[in-house]
Design a protein around this motif. Structure first.
Motif, PDB file in Angstrom:
ATOM      1  N   CYS A 172      -8.850  68.614   5.244  1.00 21.56           N
ATOM      2  CA  CYS A 172      -9.311  67.759   4.146  1.00 21.56           C
ATOM      3  C   CYS A 172      -9.086  66.315   4.594  1.00 21.56           C
ATOM      4  O   CYS A 172      -7.958  65.907   4.855  1.00 21.56           O
ATOM      5  CB  CYS A 172      -8.543  68.067   2.861  1.00 21.56           C
ATOM      6  N   ARG A 174     -10.111  63.238   3.174  1.00 19.90           N
ATOM      7  CA  ARG A 174     -10.156  62.068   2.300  1.00 19.90           C
ATOM      8  C   ARG A 174      -9.412  62.330   0.998  1.00 19.90           C
ATOM      9  O   ARG A 174      -9.671  63.325   0.314  1.00 19.90           O
ATOM     10  CB  ARG A 174     -11.609  61.690   2.003  1.00 19.90           C
ATOM     11  N   MET A 182      -8.944  62.505  -6.161  1.00 23.45           N
ATOM     12  CA  MET A 182      -9.550  63.725  -5.651  1.00 23.45           C
ATOM     13  C   MET A 182      -9.184  63.925  -4.192  1.00 23.45           C
ATOM     14  O   MET A 182      -8.762  62.993  -3.495  1.00 23.45           O
ATOM     15  CB  MET A 182     -11.072  63.698  -5.822  1.00 23.45           C
ATOM     16  N   GLN A 184     -11.056  65.411  -0.739  1.00 23.81           N
ATOM     17  CA  GLN A 184     -12.356  65.800  -0.203  1.00 23.81           C
ATOM     18  C   GLN A 184     -12.175  66.571   1.092  1.00 23.81           C
ATOM     19  O   GLN A 184     -11.395  66.191   1.964  1.00 23.81           O
ATOM     20  CB  GLN A 184     -13.229  64.563   0.047  1.00 23.81           C
ATOM     21  N   ALA A 224     -19.891  66.879  -2.569  1.00 21.53           N
ATOM     22  CA  ALA A 224     -20.087  65.502  -2.099  1.00 21.53           C
ATOM     23  C   ALA A 224     -21.523  65.350  -1.603  1.00 21.53           C
ATOM     24  O   ALA A 224     -22.211  66.344  -1.344  1.00 21.53           O
ATOM     25  CB  ALA A 224     -19.106  65.187  -0.972  1.00 21.53           C
ATOM     26  N   GLN A 235     -19.479  69.626   2.455  1.00 22.95           N
ATOM     27  CA  GLN A 235     -18.367  68.830   1.947  1.00 22.95           C
ATOM     28  C   GLN A 235     -18.303  68.880   0.426  1.00 22.95           C
ATOM     29  O   GLN A 235     -19.321  68.829  -0.263  1.00 22.95           O
ATOM     30  CB  GLN A 235     -18.493  67.388   2.431  1.00 22.95           C
ATOM     31  N   PHE A 237     -15.384  68.051  -3.166  1.00 23.68           N
ATOM     32  CA  PHE A 237     -14.153  67.382  -3.576  1.00 23.68           C
ATOM     33  C   PHE A 237     -13.543  68.091  -4.782  1.00 23.68           C
ATOM     34  O   PHE A 237     -14.241  68.584  -5.675  1.00 23.68           O
ATOM     35  CB  PHE A 237     -14.364  65.889  -3.821  1.00 23.68           C
ATOM     36  N   THR A 280      -9.520  54.791  -0.625  1.00 22.41           N
ATOM     37  CA  THR A 280      -9.182  56.164  -0.290  1.00 22.41           C
ATOM     38  C   THR A 280      -8.836  56.223   1.199  1.00 22.41           C
ATOM     39  O   THR A 280      -9.074  55.273   1.944  1.00 22.41           O
ATOM     40  CB  THR A 280     -10.351  57.121  -0.571  1.00 22.41           C
TER      41      THR A 280
END
Length: 296
Positions: A172, A174, A182, A184, A224, A235, A237, A280
Motif C-alpha cells: 500500500c 499512499r 485513507m 491506497q 482510485a 488501485q 483506497f 499524503t
C-alpha cells in the motif's frame, strides 16, 4: 539593471513553469485525484502570496528572495482525529439489470510489470449479492465485503484479480491522515518510492460505476482513478476516517470493524516520505499484502 518589477515577473514565470511540470507529473500517477488538486491549489496560493510579498520600493537594487526549491521536502502531515462513526453505505436509486455486461478496455498507459493478469469475463455478470474477501497484511488482516449491487463490473474485476494472485506481495503506497484519511493500495509496481509509486495497473481499465449522492467516509472501499472517466484499474483506497471527495470514485464495498482497527493503527503510525501533493505519503511502516483470499 533589471527593475524589481522585472525580477518579480521573471520569478513568477519560473514558478509557473515549475507548477506546470509538477501537474504533468501528478497526472501521470494513478492516484485519488482530489489530493493532487488540493496540493496544486495550495501551491498556487503560496505563489500568489510570495509574489505579492516579495516587492520593495522602486529604489531597491537587491534581487527578490528566490522561491523555495521544488526539491525541498514538505512537512510531514500529522494525524487529525479519526471519526468513530461509520459512513452509511450508498444504495442505488434503481437496481441494475441482472445479469449485466461489463467492458474492460486495454490500458497500455498503466504498466503491469511482472504481473500480467487475464482480463475478466464481462459476460453475464451478476449484479446481486456480496463477496467476502480478506487482505492479509504485515499490519494485520483487513476483511472486506464487496457489493455487486453497487458496482458489479468493479466487483467482477476485483474478485478476478484476487483469484489470480494479483494483489499478493504488493504494498500500500499512499496514506492520508488529514482531510483525506485513507490507505491506497493496488499498484503492482510500487516499491516504496513516493516519487514513482502509483502508476501501475492490471493492463485493463474498469468502467466507472459511481452515481450521484455517494458519500465517502469511515468504512468505505472505493476505486482510485486518474481523474479521467473510466480509468479505474487495480488501485483502490480504504477509508478509515474523513474523506471529502466528489462522487467520482466507484464505491464497491465496505471494510469490517476488524479491518478498520488495523487501518487506524496504520494511520497512527503515520507517514514517512511525503508525496508531491504535500498532504499524503508512504506509510511510515510499510504495509504489504502477504495473501488475499475470497470466501468460497
Amino acid at each position: 539593471m533589471a527593475t524589481n518589477q522585472q525580477r518579480r515577473e521573471a520569478a513568477k514565470r519560473k514558478l509557473e513553469r515549475q507548477l506546470v511540470r509538477r501537474a504533468e507529473r501528478a497526472k501521470r500517477r494513478k492516484i485519488v485525484g482530489a489530493g493532487v488538486v488540493g496540493g496544486v491549489v495550495l501551491i498556487v496560493a503560496g505563489v500568489v502570496v510570495w509574489v505579492v510579498n516579495s516587492g520593495g520600493s522602486s529604489g531597491d537594487t537587491a534581487a527578490a528572495s528566490p522561491p523555495p526549491s521544488s526539491s525541498s521536502a514538505p512537512p510531514v502531515p500529522t494525524l487529525t482525529n479519526i471519526p468513530t462513526q461509520r459512513t452509511a453505505m450508498p444504495a442505488r436509486p434503481k437496481a441494475l439489470p441482472n445479469p449485466t455486461s461489463c467492458t474492460y478496455a486495454a490500458d497500455a498507459q498503466s504498466p503491469t510489470g511482472a504481473k500480467k493478469p487475464t482480463v475478466p469475463d464481462g459476460k453475464n455478470v451478476s449484479s446481486t449479492g456480496t463477496v467476502n474477501a480478506t487482505f492479509k497484511s504485515t499490519a494485520g488482516d483487513i476483511p472486506v465485503t464487496l457489493d455487486r449491487a453497487l458496482a458489479p463490473c468493479t466487483v467482477q474485476a476485483f474478485k478476478s484479480l484476487i483469484e489470480q494472485g494479483f494483489y499478493t506481495n504488493t504494498i500500500c503506497h499512499r496514506l492520508g491522515v488529514t482531510d483525506l484519511q485513507m490507505l491506497q493500495c493496488g499498484d503492482p509496481n510500487a516499491k516504496g518510492n513516493v516519487d514513482t509509486d502509483g502508476q501501475g495497473g492490471p493492463g485493463f481499465t474498469v468502467p466507472d460505476e459511481y452515481f450521484a449522492g455517494e458519500k465517502y467516509g469511515r468504512g468505505i472501499l472505493a476505486m482510485a482513478n486518474t481523474g479521467q472517466p473510466n480509468t479505474g484499474g487495480s488501485q483502490f483506497f480504504m477509508v478509515y476516517g474523513t474523506a471529502e471527495l466528489p462522487a467520482n470514485y466507484t464505491i464497491f464495498g465496505s471494510i469490517s470493524d476488524e479491518g478498520l482497527k488495523v487501518l487506524d493503527q496504520i494511520a497512527k503510525t503515520g507517514i514517512g516520505a511525503v508525496g508531491q501533493d504535500g498532504a499524503t505519503g508512504e506509510p511510515k511502516n510499510p504495509v504489504k499484502f502477504t495473501a488475499v483470499t475470497v470466501a468460497a
